[in-house]
Design an enzyme around this catalytic site. Structure first.
Site: not given
Ligand code: 13P
Length: 250
Positions: A213, A11, A9, A174, A96
Site C-alpha cells: 500500500s 500483478k 509490480n 493491497g 512474492h
C-alpha cells in the site's frame, strides 16, 4: 551509495494493449525523475515483449514477476528465466507472498529459481515479509530471518551484489493499510543486520525496498527512513502519474 529504486509490480492486471500504453506513459514521465532513482516495471509475461519495445530508449528497466524453477523442457505452462531475459528483462521478482501463499512456493523452489535467474543475468528482487498473525504473535523478525537465511544465505558474495530485497508485510499488501515508516525502518534495519552476518559490509550496498500500500501520499515518509531504499509498488504502479509521483518522493 545504495541505489534508490522504485519498481512497479503490475500483478495480473491490464490487457497487453493497456500494458503497452501504461509502459509508454511511464517511459515518458520517467524523464521528470532524478537520475539517482532507478525505475523498474514488472508486467505479466504476455506483455514482456511489447513493454520491452515501449521502454526502449528510456531509463525504465524491465522485470518479470516470476520464472520457472526448471531451465527448459516438459513443464507445461511455465516460462523460463532464459525466455524472460531474451525479451530484454534485467530483473525478476521472486518469492512474492502471493506466490508463496497461492502457489506453494517454498525456499527450496526459490533456491532453484534464484540459480536460474542468475545463470541468465536476471537480478532477483527477492520478497520477504510476515503475515498478520505472525506480527501479532511477535514472530515477524524470526519469519523474515528464516526467509533470508534459507535463500539469500545460499548466494555467493558476487550474486549477493546483484540482489534487491523487498520487505512486504503481507497484512499491508493491497489492504490500504501501510506499515508505519517506523515499522518499515525497524524491519529494514533488521534485514540489513541479518545480511551483514553473512555478507559483511556488502550489506550496506544492498537496496531494500518497502512494499505494501505504498502510494504518493505516504512514499515520502517511508523513503525518508535511513534503510528504506525505495518501493515495490502494486496498485499505484498501474497509474503512470502515481508511479512517477512515488519515484519523485526521495
Ligand atoms: P500494493 O501496493 O497493491 O499493496 O501491492 C504491494 C505489492 O505486493 C507489490 O509487490
Amino acid at each position: 551509495m545504495r541505489k534508490q529504486i522504485v519498481a512497479g509490480n503490475w500483478k495480473m492486471n491490464t490487457t497487453p494493449a493497456e500494458g503497452a500504453e501504461l509502459a509508454k506513459a511511464v517511459a515518458e514521465l520517467s524523464k521528470e525523475t532524478s537520475a539517482n532513482v532507478s525505475l523498474i516495471v514488472a508486467p505479466p509475461f504476455t506483455h514482456l515483449c511489447s513493454v520491452s519495445e515501449a521502454l526502449k530508449g528510456s531509463k525504465v528497466a524491465l522485470s518479470a514477476q516470476n520464472c520457472a524453477d526448471q531451465a527448459k523442457g516438459a513443464y507445461t505452462g511455465e516460462v523460463s528465466a532464459q525466455m524472460i531475459a531474451s525479451l530484454g528483462a534485467s530483473y525478476v521478482i521472486l518469492g512474492h507472498s502471493e506466490r508463496r501463499e497461492y502457489y506453494g512456493e517454498t525456499s527450496e523452489t526459490l533456491n532453484k529459481k534464484m540459480a536460474l535467474a542468475y545463470a541468465n543475468n536476471l537480478a532477483p528482487i527477492y520478497c520477504v515479509g510476515e503475515k498478520l498473525e505472525e506480527r501479532e504473535s511477535e514472530k515477524h523478525f524470526d519469519v523474515v530471518r528464516a526467509q533470508i537465511e534459507e535463500v539469500v544465505f545460499q548466494l555467493t558474495p558476487e550474486q549477493f551484489d546483484q540482489l534487491i530485497i523487498a520487505y512486504e508485510p503481507v497484512w499491508a499488501i493491497g489492504t490500504g493499510k501501510t506499515a508505519t515508516a517506523d515499522q518499515a525502518q525497524e524491519m529494514h534495519a533488521y534485514i540489513r543486520s541479518v545480511l551483514a552476518e553473512k555478507f559483511g559490509d556488502k550489506a550496506n550496498n544492498c537496496s531494500i525496498l518497502y512494499g505494501g500500500s505504498c502510494k504518493p501520499s505516504n512514499a515520502k515518509e517511508l523513503f525518508a527512513k535511513a534503510d528504506v531504499d525505495g518501493g515495490l509498488i502494486g496498485g499505484a504502479s498501474l497509474v503512470a502519474s502515481d508511479f512517477i509521483a512515488i519515484a519523485k518522493s526521495f
